[in-house]
Design a protein around this motif. Structure first.
Motif, PDB file in Angstrom:
ATOM      1  N   PHE A  16      13.362  -1.434  28.916  1.00  0.00           N
ATOM      2  CA  PHE A  16      14.106  -0.544  29.787  1.00  0.00           C
ATOM      3  C   PHE A  16      15.072   0.282  28.940  1.00  0.00           C
ATOM      4  N   LEU A  17      15.488   1.391  29.526  1.00  0.00           N
ATOM      5  CA  LEU A  17      16.390   2.324  28.866  1.00  0.00           C
ATOM      6  C   LEU A  17      17.755   2.245  29.515  1.00  0.00           C
ATOM      7  N   ILE A  18      18.795   2.140  28.699  1.00  0.00           N
ATOM      8  CA  ILE A  18      20.171   2.183  29.183  1.00  0.00           C
ATOM      9  C   ILE A  18      20.752   3.558  28.862  1.00  0.00           C
ATOM     10  N   ILE A  19      21.307   4.211  29.857  1.00  0.00           N
ATOM     11  CA  ILE A  19      21.979   5.500  29.645  1.00  0.00           C
ATOM     12  C   ILE A  19      23.472   5.329  29.910  1.00  0.00           C
ATOM     13  N   GLU A  20      24.277   5.646  28.924  1.00  0.00           N
ATOM     14  CA  GLU A  20      25.730   5.585  29.052  1.00  0.00           C
ATOM     15  C   GLU A  20      26.219   6.972  29.489  1.00  0.00           C
ATOM     16  N   LEU A  21      26.510   7.111  30.762  1.00  0.00           N
ATOM     17  CA  LEU A  21      26.854   8.416  31.314  1.00  0.00           C
ATOM     18  C   LEU A  21      28.143   8.980  30.719  1.00  0.00           C
ATOM     19  N   ALA A  22      29.077   8.118  30.360  1.00  0.00           N
ATOM     20  CA  ALA A  22      30.327   8.596  29.765  1.00  0.00           C
ATOM     21  C   ALA A  22      30.068   9.281  28.427  1.00  0.00           C
ATOM     22  N   GLN A  23      29.028   8.816  27.707  1.00  0.00           N
ATOM     23  CA  GLN A  23      28.701   9.450  26.427  1.00  0.00           C
ATOM     24  C   GLN A  23      28.108  10.839  26.646  1.00  0.00           C
ATOM     25  N   VAL A  24      27.315  10.992  27.692  1.00  0.00           N
ATOM     26  CA  VAL A  24      26.792  12.316  28.031  1.00  0.00           C
ATOM     27  C   VAL A  24      27.955  13.270  28.288  1.00  0.00           C
ATOM     28  N   GLN A  54      23.642  15.235  37.219  1.00  0.00           N
ATOM     29  CA  GLN A  54      24.842  15.330  38.044  1.00  0.00           C
ATOM     30  C   GLN A  54      26.105  15.307  37.190  1.00  0.00           C
ATOM     31  N   ILE A  55      26.119  14.487  36.149  1.00  0.00           N
ATOM     32  CA  ILE A  55      27.264  14.452  35.230  1.00  0.00           C
ATOM     33  C   ILE A  55      27.447  15.811  34.570  1.00  0.00           C
ATOM     34  N   LEU A  56      26.351  16.395  34.120  1.00  0.00           N
ATOM     35  CA  LEU A  56      26.425  17.689  33.445  1.00  0.00           C
ATOM     36  C   LEU A  56      26.760  18.810  34.421  1.00  0.00           C
ATOM     37  N   ALA A 259      23.307   8.800  23.923  1.00  0.00           N
ATOM     38  CA  ALA A 259      23.735   8.135  25.150  1.00  0.00           C
ATOM     39  C   ALA A 259      22.726   7.082  25.610  1.00  0.00           C
ATOM     40  N   GLY A 260      21.606   6.960  24.918  1.00  0.00           N
ATOM     41  CA  GLY A 260      20.542   6.072  25.369  1.00  0.00           C
ATOM     42  C   GLY A 260      20.207   4.963  24.401  1.00  0.00           C
ATOM     43  N   THR A 261      19.897   3.797  24.949  1.00  0.00           N
ATOM     44  CA  THR A 261      19.477   2.638  24.158  1.00  0.00           C
ATOM     45  C   THR A 261      18.307   1.971  24.861  1.00  0.00           C
TER      46      THR A 261
END
Length: 373
Positions: A16-24, A54-56, A259-261
């Motif tokens: 699975f992929l983790i996206i850290e929205l704060a890093q975006v 949405q963050i962007l 932002a992804g791991t």
């Protein structure tokens, strides 16, 4: 907020992929500071994930789209078509008509055939004419398939005078994960000459789209975005003096990469001749397609074994029954000597072109799942 390691530790099915929205968000802020006057158009194809978009959107980004499907996705999120640029130069007439009816008025083009279709199905639209580049210095080059040569671009500009279109500017892409900052200067210099030729022929161009290419950090680190911006802004000032046109940039990898791991598991370890093969439960068809030709080299560690006393060189491969699904063979990663089947593998800087590139149903495997933190 949980850390990446805390998300990786539970018994969640992998990969699975983790996206850290704060890093975006941090990436967007840094880019805005580096290019305060540029219009930022996030390349949706890099990470077409609603929470990322949405963050962007909230941070003031515009969006570079490549298909009607991406347009519909953005419209469903309440993003206005005036904030979209259709950057794909390969377009069906039906697609042009569809997105035009949805409100898209900014397109890129690099061929007479495409201009003819735009004139018919998207009249009065603003057009960027895409210049090709050599792609030197890029880990993932984009030369040959896209863009026209300088002489061809001038011919397209002249041809557009006879069509119900608005020649708006020039665009180029120096190649994805571009490590040579000087490549922007070469293209900017050519564009300046084309601006002059266009003006001499009664075609006042207003904008220059610098495309993507801004990098993220993989195994080999890259300079910070501020260093790229300084060189690019200096190049614009040198070539255009006080007459710098409206500037657009299309970050994709830069915005989402770090932002992804990806969290994966070791499925099998095998000794084949003199090599140790480590097979993961993710491969080229599960989201790591950019390991083709070993182009993109992700930082890879084993969870709980990040600082091993001894390491061994390994060949990394994916789980599918296709020999192409070998990730790294020439470039051998050194992983812990005590690596075992069932170990959790952490693949960092994997937020761009992974979830959007994964195959659907090859060997029955599902799309890459994404977790947002």
């Amino acid at each position: 907020m949980p850390t990446i390691d805390e998300v990786a530790l539970p018994a969640r099915p992998t990969p699975f992929l983790i996206i850290e929205l704060a890093q975006v968000r941090r990436n967007m802020i840094a880019l805005r500071q580096a290019f305060p006057k540029a219009g930022i158009y996030f390349a949706v194809k890099a990470a077409p994930l609603d929470p990322v978009l949405q963050i962007l959107d909230a941070a003031g980004s515009n969006f570079d789209v490549a298909s009607p499907y991406e347009v519909d996705q953005l419209l469903a999120l309440g993003i206005a078509p005036a904030r979209m640029s259709y950057g794909n130069t390969i377009k069906k007439p039906t697609d042009i008509r569809y997105v035009y009816e949805k409100g898209i008025r900014l397109f890129a083009s690099d061929a007479v055939s495409d201009l003819t279709k735009l004139a018919e199905y998207a009249p009065q639209s603003k057009i960027f004419f895409r210049l090709n580049t050599e792609g030197v210095g890029a880990d993932w080059p984009l030369s040959r398939k896209f863009g026209a040569g300088p002489e061809e671009v001038l011919e397209l500009l002249l041809h557009s005078q006879h069509l119900p279109l608005t020649p708006y500017g020039l665009s180029f892409h120096v190649g994805s994960q571009q490590r040579e900052i000087s490549q922007w200067d070469r293209s900017i210099a050519i564009c300046k000459k084309l601006f002059q030729c266009a003006t001499e022929n009664g075609i006042p161009l207003r904008a220059l789209n610098l495309g993507g290419g801004l990098p993220t950090n993989y195994v080999l680190p890259t300079p910070p975005v501020a260093e790229y911006a300084k060189a690019i802004n200096n190049s614009l000032a040198f070539h255009f003096n006080e007459a710098i046109p409206e500037i657009l940039i299309e970050p994709g990898r830069y915005m989402a990469g770090n932002a992804g791991t990806i969290v994966a598991k070791v499925v099998m370890i095998a000794k084949r001749r003199d090599d140790i093969w480590v097979y993961l439960d993710i491969g080229k068809f599960g989201g790591l397609i950019e390991t083709i030709d070993e182009s993109i080299k992700y930082p890879i560690t084993v969870l709980g074994k990040e600082n091993p006393e001894k390491t061994i060189p390994v060949i990394l491969a994916g789980p599918t029954c296709d020999s192409m699904d070998t990730l790294y063979e020439k470039y051998q990663y050194h992983l812990p000597e005590n690596i075992t089947e069932g170990d959790t593998v952490i693949i960092r800087s994997a937020g761009a072109y992974t979830a959007s590139y994964c195959a659907v149903n090859f060997n029955g495997l599902p799309p890459l799942k994404t977790v947002f933190i």
